[in-house]
Design a protein around this motif. Structure first.
Motif, PDB file in Angstrom:
ATOM      1  N   ARG A   1       2.180   7.613  -6.928  1.00  0.00           N
ATOM      2  CA  ARG A   1       1.250   7.712  -5.810  1.00  0.00           C
ATOM      3  C   ARG A   1       2.049   7.477  -4.535  1.00  0.00           C
ATOM      4  NH1 ARG A   1      -3.743   8.420  -5.499  1.00  0.00           N
ATOM      5  NH2 ARG A   1      -4.300   7.470  -7.471  1.00  0.00           N
ATOM      6  N   SER A   2       1.845   8.364  -3.562  1.00  0.00           N
ATOM      7  CA  SER A   2       2.515   8.230  -2.278  1.00  0.00           C
ATOM      8  C   SER A   2       1.878   7.099  -1.498  1.00  0.00           C
ATOM      9  CB  SER A   2       2.399   9.531  -1.484  1.00  0.00           C
ATOM     10  OG  SER A   2       2.823   9.330  -0.149  1.00  0.00           O
ATOM     11  N   GLU A   3       2.694   6.165  -1.042  1.00  0.00           N
ATOM     12  CA  GLU A   3       2.179   5.081  -0.213  1.00  0.00           C
ATOM     13  C   GLU A   3       1.917   5.578   1.204  1.00  0.00           C
ATOM     14  OE1 GLU A   3       4.795   1.732  -0.602  1.00  0.00           O
ATOM     15  OE2 GLU A   3       4.284   1.468  -2.716  1.00  0.00           O
ATOM     16  N   LYS A   4       2.435   6.743   1.535  1.00  0.00           N
ATOM     17  CA  LYS A   4       2.257   7.333   2.861  1.00  0.00           C
ATOM     18  C   LYS A   4       0.994   8.195   2.944  1.00  0.00           C
ATOM     19  CE  LYS A   4       4.808  10.352   6.045  1.00  0.00           C
ATOM     20  NZ  LYS A   4       6.071  11.093   6.180  1.00  0.00           N
ATOM     21  N   THR A   5       0.780   9.053   1.923  1.00  0.00           N
ATOM     22  CA  THR A   5      -0.329  10.015   1.975  1.00  0.00           C
ATOM     23  C   THR A   5      -1.430   9.739   0.953  1.00  0.00           C
ATOM     24  OG1 THR A   5       0.661  11.541   0.377  1.00  0.00           O
ATOM     25  CG2 THR A   5       1.275  11.837   2.697  1.00  0.00           C
ATOM     26  N   GLY A   6      -1.152   8.940  -0.069  1.00  0.00           N
ATOM     27  CA  GLY A   6      -2.123   8.679  -1.127  1.00  0.00           C
ATOM     28  C   GLY A   6      -2.137   9.753  -2.212  1.00  0.00           C
ATOM     29  N   ARG A   7      -1.315  10.781  -2.049  1.00  0.00           N
ATOM     30  CA  ARG A   7      -1.262  11.888  -3.006  1.00  0.00           C
ATOM     31  C   ARG A   7      -0.628  11.446  -4.320  1.00  0.00           C
ATOM     32  NH1 ARG A   7       3.111  15.704  -3.209  1.00  0.00           N
ATOM     33  NH2 ARG A   7       2.509  17.448  -4.511  1.00  0.00           N
ATOM     34  N   ARG A   8      -1.060  12.060  -5.434  1.00  0.00           N
ATOM     35  CA  ARG A   8      -0.462  11.786  -6.754  1.00  0.00           C
ATOM     36  C   ARG A   8       0.554  12.865  -7.079  1.00  0.00           C
ATOM     37  NH1 ARG A   8      -5.755  10.710  -9.317  1.00  0.00           N
ATOM     38  NH2 ARG A   8      -5.681  12.917  -9.762  1.00  0.00           N
ATOM     39  N   TYR A   9       1.550  12.484  -7.872  1.00  0.00           N
ATOM     40  CA  TYR A   9       2.542  13.430  -8.375  1.00  0.00           C
ATOM     41  C   TYR A   9       2.775  13.116  -9.843  1.00  0.00           C
ATOM     42  CZ  TYR A   9       6.910  15.876  -9.154  1.00  0.00           C
ATOM     43  OH  TYR A   9       7.874  16.716  -9.649  1.00  0.00           O
ATOM     44  N   VAL A  10       2.793  14.146 -10.692  1.00  0.00           N
ATOM     45  CA  VAL A  10       3.032  13.983 -12.129  1.00  0.00           C
ATOM     46  C   VAL A  10       4.352  14.661 -12.469  1.00  0.00           C
ATOM     47  CG1 VAL A  10       2.196  14.529 -14.442  1.00  0.00           C
ATOM     48  CG2 VAL A  10       0.567  14.006 -12.629  1.00  0.00           C
ATOM     49  N   GLY A  11       5.195  13.971 -13.220  1.00  0.00           N
ATOM     50  CA  GLY A  11       6.475  14.546 -13.619  1.00  0.00           C
ATOM     51  C   GLY A  11       6.929  13.987 -14.952  1.00  0.00           C
ATOM     52  N   SER A  12       8.080  14.465 -15.414  1.00  0.00           N
ATOM     53  CA  SER A  12       8.665  13.948 -16.654  1.00  0.00           C
ATOM     54  C   SER A  12      10.168  13.848 -16.493  1.00  0.00           C
ATOM     55  CB  SER A  12       8.310  14.846 -17.841  1.00  0.00           C
ATOM     56  OG  SER A  12       8.793  16.150 -17.644  1.00  0.00           O
ATOM     57  N   SER A  13      10.761  12.923 -17.232  1.00  0.00           N
ATOM     58  CA  SER A  13      12.196  12.678 -17.124  1.00  0.00           C
ATOM     59  C   SER A  13      12.661  11.805 -18.280  1.00  0.00           C
ATOM     60  CB  SER A  13      12.486  11.963 -15.801  1.00  0.00           C
ATOM     61  OG  SER A  13      13.847  11.648 -15.682  1.00  0.00           O
ATOM     62  N   GLN A  14      13.949  11.885 -18.565  1.00  0.00           N
ATOM     63  CA  GLN A  14      14.530  10.966 -19.546  1.00  0.00           C
ATOM     64  C   GLN A  14      14.945   9.655 -18.876  1.00  0.00           C
ATOM     65  OE1 GLN A  14      17.392  13.776 -21.622  1.00  0.00           O
ATOM     66  NE2 GLN A  14      16.779  12.408 -23.278  1.00  0.00           N
ATOM     67  N   ASP A  15      15.304   9.704 -17.608  1.00  0.00           N
ATOM     68  CA  ASP A  15      15.772   8.513 -16.888  1.00  0.00           C
ATOM     69  C   ASP A  15      14.820   8.234 -15.729  1.00  0.00           C
ATOM     70  OD1 ASP A  15      17.093   6.543 -15.479  1.00  0.00           O
ATOM     71  OD2 ASP A  15      19.040   7.556 -15.515  1.00  0.00           O
ATOM     72  N   ILE A  16      13.821   7.418 -15.979  1.00  0.00           N
ATOM     73  CA  ILE A  16      12.770   7.182 -15.003  1.00  0.00           C
ATOM     74  C   ILE A  16      13.294   6.458 -13.757  1.00  0.00           C
ATOM     75  CG2 ILE A  16      11.907   5.013 -15.959  1.00  0.00           C
ATOM     76  CD1 ILE A  16       9.573   7.740 -14.894  1.00  0.00           C
ATOM     77  N   GLU A  17      14.231   5.543 -13.909  1.00  0.00           N
ATOM     78  CA  GLU A  17      14.761   4.819 -12.757  1.00  0.00           C
ATOM     79  C   GLU A  17      15.509   5.763 -11.808  1.00  0.00           C
ATOM     80  OE1 GLU A  17      15.352   3.606 -15.935  1.00  0.00           O
ATOM     81  OE2 GLU A  17      13.840   2.030 -15.872  1.00  0.00           O
TER      82      GLU A  17
END
Length: 78
Positions: free
Chosen positions: A8-24
């Motif tokens: 969740r964007s702390e600037k706009t409130g928008r959500r983003y969904v993604g995937s990854s092996q290395d989350i950090e």
């Protein structure tokens, strides 16, 4: 392991969904402006993360969250 994550964007409130092996590393990329899709909304906060053993499982869940039903599920998370 493969991760599906919701930001969740702390600037706009928008959500983003993604995937990854290395989350950090992926979070670092999102918050440093290296991702074109999310650079306008930084800083981003991780609000949900799921772990899967295969890439195919993670991609299936990511696709679900990008549908109308999936967005409804995410709205219940907060």
């Amino acid at each position: 392991m493969y991760h599906v994550y919701v930001l969740r964007s702390e600037k706009t409130g928008r959500r983003y969904v993604g995937s990854s092996q290395d989350i950090e590393e992926r979070m670092r990329q999102h918050n440093s402006g290296q991702s074109l899709a999310t650079r306008h909304g930084a800083p981003w906060k991780l609000i949900h993360c799921e772990e899967f053993t295969t890439c195919a499982e993670a991609v299936r869940r990511e696709r679900l969250y990008k549908t109308g039903n999936g967005r409804d599920l995410l709205a219940q998370l907060g």
